[in-house]
Design an enzyme around this catalytic site. Structure first.
Site, PDB file in Angstrom:
ATOM      1  N   LYS A 127       3.806  -5.013  -3.333  1.00 39.31           N
ATOM      2  CA  LYS A 127       4.909  -5.060  -2.373  1.00 39.31           C
ATOM      3  C   LYS A 127       5.375  -3.626  -2.161  1.00 39.31           C
ATOM      4  CE  LYS A 127       8.279  -6.904   0.001  1.00 39.31           C
ATOM      5  NZ  LYS A 127       7.898  -7.548   1.282  1.00 39.31           N
ATOM      6  N   ARG A 163       1.052  12.709 -20.984  1.00 39.64           N
ATOM      7  CA  ARG A 163       1.033  14.154 -21.243  1.00 39.64           C
ATOM      8  C   ARG A 163       2.450  14.724 -21.256  1.00 39.64           C
ATOM      9  NH1 ARG A 163       0.286  13.242 -15.650  1.00 39.64           N
ATOM     10  NH2 ARG A 163       2.043  14.141 -14.532  1.00 39.64           N
TER      11      ARG A 163
HETATM   12  C1  MV4 Z   1       5.056   3.010  -4.020  1.00 41.84           C
HETATM   13  C2  MV4 Z   1       6.051   3.253  -3.057  1.00 41.84           C
HETATM   14  C3  MV4 Z   1       6.703   2.158  -2.536  1.00 41.84           C
HETATM   15  N1  MV4 Z   1       6.371   0.904  -2.933  1.00 41.84           N
HETATM   16  N2  MV4 Z   1       4.760   1.756  -4.384  1.00 41.84           N
HETATM   17  C4  MV4 Z   1       3.638   7.553  -4.534  1.00 41.84           C
HETATM   18  C5  MV4 Z   1       2.937   8.168  -5.683  1.00 41.84           C
HETATM   19  C6  MV4 Z   1       2.317   7.065  -6.428  1.00 41.84           C
HETATM   20  N3  MV4 Z   1       2.487   7.265  -7.814  1.00 41.84           N
HETATM   21  C7  MV4 Z   1       3.001   5.845  -5.969  1.00 41.84           C
HETATM   22  N4  MV4 Z   1       3.842   6.202  -4.861  1.00 41.84           N
HETATM   23  C8  MV4 Z   1       4.612   5.279  -4.225  1.00 41.84           C
HETATM   24  N5  MV4 Z   1       4.371   4.006  -4.593  1.00 41.84           N
HETATM   25  C9  MV4 Z   1       5.394   0.738  -3.842  1.00 41.84           C
HETATM   26  N6  MV4 Z   1       5.071  -0.487  -4.212  1.00 41.84           N
HETATM   27  C10 MV4 Z   1       6.327   4.559  -2.699  1.00 41.84           C
HETATM   28  C11 MV4 Z   1       5.592   5.588  -3.273  1.00 41.84           C
HETATM   29  C12 MV4 Z   1       5.933   6.904  -2.823  1.00 41.84           C
HETATM   30  C13 MV4 Z   1       6.554   7.804  -3.665  1.00 41.84           C
HETATM   31  C14 MV4 Z   1       6.827   7.532  -5.002  1.00 41.84           C
HETATM   32  C15 MV4 Z   1       7.432   8.453  -5.816  1.00 41.84           C
HETATM   33  C16 MV4 Z   1       7.763   9.689  -5.304  1.00 41.84           C
HETATM   34  C17 MV4 Z   1       7.487   9.997  -4.018  1.00 41.84           C
HETATM   35  C18 MV4 Z   1       6.878   9.071  -3.172  1.00 41.84           C
HETATM   36  C19 MV4 Z   1       6.617   9.413  -1.849  1.00 41.84           C
HETATM   37  C20 MV4 Z   1       6.016   8.504  -1.043  1.00 41.84           C
HETATM   38  C21 MV4 Z   1       5.656   7.243  -1.535  1.00 41.84           C
END
Ligand code: MV4
Length: 456
Positions: free
Chosen positions: A204, A295
C-alpha cells in the site's frame, strides 16, 4: 567470553574511517587503514597506526575487493574489521569471509545481514516479530494476475518495490489498475538491471509519510536497547540531506512504542551490534516497517549528541562479547541535534564538484561537531561519494539548534569546489522547516516554491 580487540582494520575511507579511528584511539585500540591508490594522501591513512594500499581508484578494485582487504588484515594481524557504511558494510559474503578467517566482523551475524538484504524476507520476518508492516505481498509478485489480485485487495495507490532494492531504487507508484501491467514490467526490468534480480513486491502506498528511524544497540547475550529516533524526511532522490534527533513530531509515547517494537524484533531475530529500523510514519500517527539497516549509519552522530552514547565504542564492546553497559531506563535524551550533509556538489543541479580545496574554515564553538576527512589542499577525488563533511550541532531546543546550525554554516568555508552549504542555509531559513511540519515531499515542494524552480 569474547576476546579483547587490540587492533582493528577499517574497511572504509573518508569521514567514517576517521570517525572510527577517533573512538579506537580513545579506547587504546590500534588501527589499520586501507586505501586505494587515489587515497594515498587521505586523512584516514595519516590518522591510522598503519596503512595498506589495496588497489586502484575504482572501488570495485579497492574498497570492495574482499581478497585484498582480507590480505591486508592478515598481514597486519588485526583482531577485527569495522566496515563503516556503504562498500562492504552490508555484504553477507564479506561478514562470512571474515568469520571464516577468524577475524571479528564488527556488525551482526551474516545470516541476519542476508535476511535484511532481501526486503521481502525482511518484511515477513518483521511481521512475525510483531512489527507493523503495510498491507502487501508476502512473496515476490510473479504475474500481472497476481499483482492485480493483491492491488485490488489493498486498494490503489500501491507501490512496487525491488526485493533486492532499498534506498528507493527500482520503485514504481501505481495509482490506477490500467497502469499496473506496464509498471510491473518496468519495475521488474529496472530491478534486473540494477540488482541482477527481478523479484518485486507490492505495498500500500502512503502519500505523505515521514521517514523516522530507530537506532538500536544489541549485545550477543540478548540485551537490547533503543536510542530513540532520527527524523530523516528531508531528502532528495532518496539521498538524505539533513537529519535530526529527536523528530519534531514524535511524542514520548510514540517513541516508546516504536522503540519497544524495534527492541522486541531484535530479541526475536537474535540481532547483535548497532542497527536501525526505518519506519514510514503516516499523518495519522501510524508507523510501518520499511527496512532494517545492519550497519552504522551516516546520521548516527545526531543520536550520539542527544544520548551522549558513543555508538562506535558500543559496536566494538559488543564485538568483544561484552554485555551492554546500560539498560533502557538509563537512556535519556538531552536537547536537540541536527546534521547537515555537506556534499562536493553544485547546489543548483546536484552534479558532483570534485577538485582541490584551496581554502578551508571548519566552524567550532559551543555545540558544534564536524565529522570530516578534508583539509586545506586536499583534492576531492571523483571516484567516490560526494559527501565531504557532516556538520552537526547540539543545543537545548530545536529552535536553538537551528540558530546554531545557521551560524555554523555561515562560518564554514570550503574554497575551490562547490558545496551544498548554501542549500542548507536556505533550508534553515525556510518557514516550513522551522515549523517542523514537513514530509518526505519537503524538497519537491521547497524547489517548486522558488522562483524559476531553482533559486538555490
Ligand atoms: C514507501 C513510500 C510510501 N509508501 N513505501 C523510499 C526509499 C525506500 N526505502 C522506500 N521508500 C518509500 N517507500 C510505501 N508503502 C514512500 C517512500 C519514499 C520515501 C521514503 C523515505 C524517505 C524518502 C522517500 C521519498 C520518496 C518515497
Amino acid at each position: 567470553m569474547g576476546r579483547k580487540i587490540r587492533k582493528i582494520l577499517i574497511a572504509n575511507r573518508g569521514e567514517i574511517a576517521c570517525r572510527i579511528i577517533w573512538t579506537c584511539k580513545e579506547m587504546g585500540i590500534k588501527t589499520v587503514a586501507v586505501h586505494s591508490e587515489a587515497d594515498k594522501d587521505a586523512l584516514h591513512v595519516r590518522f591510522a597506526d598503519e596503512a595498506v594500499c589495496i588497489g586502484p581508484a575504482p572501488s570495485a578494485q579497492s574498497y570492495l575487493n574482499i581478497p585484498a582487504i582480507i590480505s591486508a588484515a592478515e598481514i597486519t594481524n588485526v583482531d577485527a574489521i569495522h566496515p563503516g557504511y556503504g562498500f562492504l558494510a552490508e555484504s553477507e559474503v564479506f561478514a562470512k569471509v571474515c568469520e571464516d578467517c577468524n577475524i571479528k566482523f564488527i556488525g551482526p551475524r551474516p545470516e541476519v545481514i542476508k535476511i535484511m538484504g532481501d526486503k521481502v524476507e525482511a518484511r515477513n520476518t518483521m511481521k512475525s516479530a510483531g512489527v507493523p508492516i503495510l498491507p502487501g505481498s508476502s512473496d515476490p509478485v510473479k504475474s500481472i494476475e497476481e499483482a492485480t489480485e493483491i492491488a485490488r485487495k489493498i486498494g490503489f495507490p500501491i507501490i512496487i518495490k525491488a526485493a533486492a532494492g532499498g534506498g528507493g531504487r527500482g520503485m514504481r507508484i501505481v495509482r490506477k489498475e490500467e497502469e499496473l501491467k506496464s509498471s510491473l514490467e518496468l519495475a521488474q526490468s529496472e530491478a534486473r538491471a540494477a540488482f541482477k534480480n527481478d523479484a518485486v513486491y507490492i505495498e500500500k502506498y502512503i502519500e505523505r509519510p515521514r521517514h523516522i528511524e530507530i537506532q538500536v544497540l544489541a549485545d550477543e547475550h540478548g540485551n537490547v536497547v533503543h536510542l530513540g529516533e532520527r527524523e530523516c524526511s528531508i531528502q532528495r532522490r532518496h539521498q538524505k540531506l539533513l537529519e535530526e534527533a529527536p523528530s519534531p513530531v514524535v511524542t514520548p509515547e510514540l517513541r516508546e512504542e516504536m522503540g519497544r517494537v524495534a527492541v522486541k524484533a531484535c530479541k526475536e531475530i537474535g540481532y547483535s551490534s548497532a542497527g536501525t529500523f526505518e519506519f514510514l510514519l503516516d499523518e495519522d500517527g501510524s508507523f510501518y516497517f520499511m527496512e532494517m539497516n545492519t550497519r552504522i549509519q551516516v546520521e548516527h552522530p545526531v543520536t550520539e549528541m542527544v544520548t551522549l552514547i558513543d555508538i562506535v565504542r558500543n559496536q566494538i564492546n559488543i564485538a568483544e562479547g561484552e554485555k551492554l553497559a546500560f539498560e533502557q531506563k538509563d537512556i535519556q535524551l538531552f536537547g536537540h541535534s541536527i546534521e547537515c550533509r555537506i556534499n562536493a556538489e553544485d547546489p543548483e543541479n546536484f552534479t558532483p564538484s570534485p577538485g582541490k580545496i584551496t581554502g578551508l574554515n571548519i566552524p567550532g564553538g559551543p555545540g558544534v561537531r564536524v565529522d570530516t576527512a578534508i583539509y586545506s589542499g586536499y583534492v576531492v577525488p571523483p571516484y567516490y561519494d560526494s559527501m565531504i563533511a557532516k556538520l552537526i550541532v547540539h543545543a537545548r531546543s530545536r529552535e536553538l539548534a537551528i540558530a546554531r546550525m545557521r551560524r555554523a554554516l555561515e562560518a564554514m568555508v570550503v574554497e575551490g569546489i562547490k558545496t551544498t552549504i548554501p542549500l542548507h542555509l536556505k533550508i534553515m531559513n525556510d518557514e516550513r522547516f522551522q515549523s517542523g511540519n514537513f514530509s518526505t515531499k519537503f524538497m519537491e515542494e521547497f524547489s517548486n516554491n522558488k522562483v524559476a524552480g531553482k533559486s538555490f
